[in-house]
Enzyme design. Structure first.
Site, PDB file in Angstrom:
ATOM      1  N   ARG A   1       0.837  -1.194   0.000  1.00  0.00           N
ATOM      2  CA  ARG A   1       0.000   0.000   0.000  1.00  0.00           C
ATOM      3  C   ARG A   1       0.871   1.242   0.000  1.00  0.00           C
ATOM      4  NH1 ARG A   1       1.731   3.410   4.238  1.00  0.00           N
ATOM      5  NH2 ARG A   1       1.271   2.519   6.291  1.00  0.00           N
TER       6      ARG A   1
ATOM      7  N   GLU B   1      -6.388   7.640   7.774  1.00  0.00           N
ATOM      8  CA  GLU B   1      -5.244   8.428   8.276  1.00  0.00           C
ATOM      9  C   GLU B   1      -4.706   9.359   7.196  1.00  0.00           C
ATOM     10  OE1 GLU B   1      -2.216   6.138  10.260  1.00  0.00           O
ATOM     11  OE2 GLU B   1      -0.680   7.585   9.763  1.00  0.00           O
TER      12      GLU B   1
ATOM     13  N   ARG C   1      -5.384   5.613   0.748  1.00  0.00           N
ATOM     14  CA  ARG C   1      -4.480   4.476   0.891  1.00  0.00           C
ATOM     15  C   ARG C   1      -4.779   3.574  -0.298  1.00  0.00           C
ATOM     16  NH1 ARG C   1      -2.223   3.698   6.200  1.00  0.00           N
ATOM     17  NH2 ARG C   1      -1.382   5.762   6.746  1.00  0.00           N
TER      18      ARG C   1
ATOM     19  N   CYS D   1       1.359  11.182   9.083  1.00  0.00           N
ATOM     20  CA  CYS D   1       2.339  10.711  10.070  1.00  0.00           C
ATOM     21  C   CYS D   1       3.745  10.746   9.463  1.00  0.00           C
ATOM     22  CB  CYS D   1       1.999   9.299  10.520  1.00  0.00           C
ATOM     23  SG  CYS D   1       3.191   8.612  11.681  1.00  0.00           S
TER      24      CYS D   1
ATOM     25  N   THR E   1       6.120   8.834   9.869  1.00  0.00           N
ATOM     26  CA  THR E   1       6.654   7.492   9.551  1.00  0.00           C
ATOM     27  C   THR E   1       6.327   7.078   8.126  1.00  0.00           C
ATOM     28  OG1 THR E   1       4.638   6.366  10.291  1.00  0.00           O
ATOM     29  CG2 THR E   1       6.395   6.707  11.929  1.00  0.00           C
TER      30      THR E   1
ATOM     31  N   ARG F   1       3.986   0.629   2.533  1.00  0.00           N
ATOM     32  CA  ARG F   1       4.220  -0.500   3.418  1.00  0.00           C
ATOM     33  C   ARG F   1       3.943  -1.761   2.625  1.00  0.00           C
ATOM     34  NH1 ARG F   1       2.751  -3.797   7.736  1.00  0.00           N
ATOM     35  NH2 ARG F   1       0.522  -3.669   7.351  1.00  0.00           N
TER      36      ARG F   1
ATOM     37  N   ARG G   1       4.588  -7.197  12.872  1.00  0.00           N
ATOM     38  CA  ARG G   1       3.283  -6.775  13.414  1.00  0.00           C
ATOM     39  C   ARG G   1       2.354  -7.977  13.559  1.00  0.00           C
ATOM     40  NH1 ARG G   1       0.807  -1.464  10.221  1.00  0.00           N
ATOM     41  NH2 ARG G   1       2.490  -0.013  10.626  1.00  0.00           N
TER      42      ARG G   1
ATOM     43  N   GLU H   1      -2.148  -2.591  12.654  1.00  0.00           N
ATOM     44  CA  GLU H   1      -1.247  -1.954  13.609  1.00  0.00           C
ATOM     45  C   GLU H   1      -1.762  -2.134  15.046  1.00  0.00           C
ATOM     46  OE1 GLU H   1      -0.830   2.205  12.952  1.00  0.00           O
ATOM     47  OE2 GLU H   1       1.166   2.213  13.830  1.00  0.00           O
TER      48      GLU H   1
HETATM   49  P1  ADP Z   1      -1.367  -0.045   7.090  1.00  0.00           P
HETATM   50  O1  ADP Z   1      -0.506  -0.690   6.068  1.00  0.00           O
HETATM   51  O2  ADP Z   1      -2.306   0.938   6.503  1.00  0.00           O
HETATM   52  O3  ADP Z   1      -0.609   0.428   8.283  1.00  0.00           O
HETATM   53  P2  ADP Z   1      -2.491  -1.977   8.903  1.00  0.00           P
HETATM   54  O4  ADP Z   1      -1.227  -2.598   9.383  1.00  0.00           O
HETATM   55  O5  ADP Z   1      -3.276  -1.137   9.856  1.00  0.00           O
HETATM   56  O6  ADP Z   1      -2.316  -1.216   7.543  1.00  0.00           O
HETATM   57  O7  ADP Z   1      -3.431  -3.152   8.343  1.00  0.00           O
HETATM   58  C1  ADP Z   1      -4.611  -2.775   7.668  1.00  0.00           C
HETATM   59  C2  ADP Z   1      -5.343  -4.027   7.307  1.00  0.00           C
HETATM   60  O8  ADP Z   1      -4.589  -4.701   6.284  1.00  0.00           O
HETATM   61  C3  ADP Z   1      -5.449  -5.005   8.468  1.00  0.00           C
HETATM   62  O9  ADP Z   1      -6.718  -5.644   8.422  1.00  0.00           O
HETATM   63  C4  ADP Z   1      -4.385  -6.020   8.189  1.00  0.00           C
HETATM   64  O10 ADP Z   1      -4.733  -7.293   8.705  1.00  0.00           O
HETATM   65  C5  ADP Z   1      -4.374  -6.045   6.673  1.00  0.00           C
HETATM   66  N1  ADP Z   1      -3.091  -6.487   6.124  1.00  0.00           N
HETATM   67  C6  ADP Z   1      -1.893  -5.872   6.235  1.00  0.00           C
HETATM   68  N2  ADP Z   1      -0.953  -6.598   5.609  1.00  0.00           N
HETATM   69  C7  ADP Z   1      -1.578  -7.698   5.083  1.00  0.00           C
HETATM   70  C8  ADP Z   1      -1.159  -8.823   4.318  1.00  0.00           C
HETATM   71  N3  ADP Z   1       0.121  -8.985   3.938  1.00  0.00           N
HETATM   72  N4  ADP Z   1      -2.097  -9.743   3.967  1.00  0.00           N
HETATM   73  C9  ADP Z   1      -3.392  -9.600   4.326  1.00  0.00           C
HETATM   74  N5  ADP Z   1      -3.858  -8.545   5.034  1.00  0.00           N
HETATM   75  C10 ADP Z   1      -2.957  -7.612   5.411  1.00  0.00           C
HETATM   76  N1  DAR Z   2       0.378   5.689  16.725  1.00  0.00           N
HETATM   77  C1  DAR Z   2       1.274   6.766  16.326  1.00  0.00           C
HETATM   78  C2  DAR Z   2       1.759   6.588  14.879  1.00  0.00           C
HETATM   79  C3  DAR Z   2       2.751   5.485  14.678  1.00  0.00           C
HETATM   80  C4  DAR Z   2       2.911   5.061  13.231  1.00  0.00           C
HETATM   81  N2  DAR Z   2       1.647   4.447  12.728  1.00  0.00           N
HETATM   82  C5  DAR Z   2       0.802   5.088  11.910  1.00  0.00           C
HETATM   83  N3  DAR Z   2       1.113   6.228  11.353  1.00  0.00           N
HETATM   84  N4  DAR Z   2      -0.349   4.506  11.648  1.00  0.00           N
HETATM   85  C6  DAR Z   2       2.442   6.795  17.312  1.00  0.00           C
HETATM   86  O1  DAR Z   2       3.066   7.855  17.459  1.00  0.00           O
HETATM   87  O2  DAR Z   2       2.694   5.754  17.894  1.00  0.00           O
END
Ligand code: ADP
Ligand code: DAR
Length: 345
Positions: A113, A212, A216, A258, A260, A267, A296, A301
């Site tokens: 993404r 956010e 995305r 953010c 990051t 990501r 993760r 997250e």
């Molecule tokens: P972001 O990449 O926006 O930080 P998150 O880590 O919050 O996303 O995950 C958003 C959604 O995408 C969650 O439901 C997570 O389980 C899903 N997700 C993230 N990576 C994968 C993957 N490799 N395969 C399947 N689902 C994924």
């Molecule tokens: N929770 C915020 C952001 C950390 C990075 N994750 C994002 N951007 N979704 C923190 O300062 O921990």
């Protein structure tokens, strides 16, 4: 207006580390053209002392106006100095990789993404309801022109049946609600107005709107064909960029809420089963550290891993190209699979 800042005692974030009384005094009375202030930028980190970063930008100008705080935060997180330049590369021809798990023994799914925000608009922490609804309309219009594999429909969160929303979230397609960090940053204001999800028929291409970041853009599928997932994403970004202008500069790359996510805002992750390696988390962590990867949980997250399945993704996003970010994940996954095989009883 306060003349001082009382940081939480147990504050762990980079914001707390670098916001000295002198910097607070220097920045406290400043505001961007969109009226965004330092107090609003750091509010999430003040209310959530367990934040890792603790600050969000309200617009592209925030990163310049509050650079005394954002520069050291960005330098420590990304290893990227205030005079460094970011370079983007989304050319699929530059990604020369094999399928890392052709027998689908380890990788359950792959997702890549990017975050994007529109030029001439504030970011989510400073945006008004009218501006956010306008972003939604512009994005819907741009996505409606996609064809072929990318063709799909937009589903507003407003009036979405709860069971539909819950299923999309549990199936890993839709963002969760009520994140306390986003809440404190003002990113959840007027929820659910202006928020929604676009996806194609098989949900291999999706776009989150006004979570956010304003977009995305997501490519995902079962299995570990990382090149195919990247190719779909790169093609989609190129198509969408014909109709929308994204906030970008040659120092910070794509501008995101953010710090990051600055730079590539990418990501690239796999959900991977490592039952043997996960018995030795020191070795597991040493491999992910060597490849600049994050571990993760599989529900997004701040979630925990389930069983021995982990979400493994690139940590570097700024000062590397999109190709580099995907290669970080790819090379790390190869090393993890090699270690898993060596520990198989
Ligand atoms: P972001 O990449 O926006 O930080 P998150 O880590 O919050 O996303 O995950 C958003 C959604 O995408 C969650 O439901 C997570 O389980 C899903 N997700 C993230 N990576 C994968 C993957 N490799 N395969 C399947 N689902 C994924
Ligand atoms: N929770 C915020 C952001 C950390 C990075 N994750 C994002 N951007 N979704 C923190 O300062 O921990």
């Amino acid at each position: 207006m306060r003349n001082y800042i009382e940081l939480p005692n147990n504050c762990k974030s980079l914001m707390c580390k670098y916001l000295t009384p002198e910097i607070y005094s220097e920045l406290k009375d400043k505001q961007t053209a969109y009226g965004f202030t330092l107090d609003r930028a750091i509010k999430s980190g003040i209310l959530n002392p367990d934040s890792s970063i603790g600050a969000y930008a309200g617009d592209e100008e925030s990163y310049r106006l509050f650079s005394s705080l954002f520069d050291p935060v960005i330098d420590e997180y990304h290893g990227f100095g205030k005079d460094d330049k970011h370079i983007s590369d989304l050319d699929i021809e530059h990604l020369c990789i094999e399928h890392p798990d052709p027998e689908d023994k380890f990788i359950l799914s792959t997702r890549i993404r990017v975050g994007r925000n529109l030029t001439n608009m504030p970011l989510g922490s400073a945006i008004t309801k009218e501006q956010r609804d306008s972003v939604e309309s512009q994005v819907i219009e741009a996505l409606s022109l996609l064809d072929g594999e990318l063709e799909g429909d937009y589903y507003p969160l407003l009036n979405m049946p709860k069971e539909t929303q819950d299923r999309l979230i549990s199936d890993h397609f839709l963002f969760k609600e009520g994140d306390r960090f986003l809440d404190a940053a003002g990113l959840n204001r007027d929820w659910p107005s202006g928020r929604g999800i676009y996806h194609n028929r098989d949900k291999s291409f999706l776009v989150w709107v006004n979570e956010e970041d304003q977009l995305r853009i997501i490519s995902m599928q079962k299995g570990g064909n990382i090149a195919e997932v990247f190719g779909r994403l790169a093609t989609a970004i190129k198509s969408i960029e014909k109709r929308l202008s994204f906030s970008y500069n040659d120092h910070l790359g794509y501008i995101t809420s953010c710090p990051t996510n600055l730079g590539t805002a990418m990501r690239a992750s796999v959900h991977i089963s490592l039952p043997n390696l996960s018995r030795d988390m020191d070795m597991f962590q040493s491999i992910t550290d060597a490849h600049h990867l994050q571990i993760r949980g599989i529900d997004g997250e701040h979630s925990d891993s389930q069983g021995s399945v982990y979400d493994i993704s690139n940590r570097r996003r700024l000062g590397v190209t999109e190709i580099d970010a995907v290669l970080d994940m790819y090379n790390g996954v190869l090393s993890l699979i090699k270690a898993e095989k060596s520990m198989t009883l």
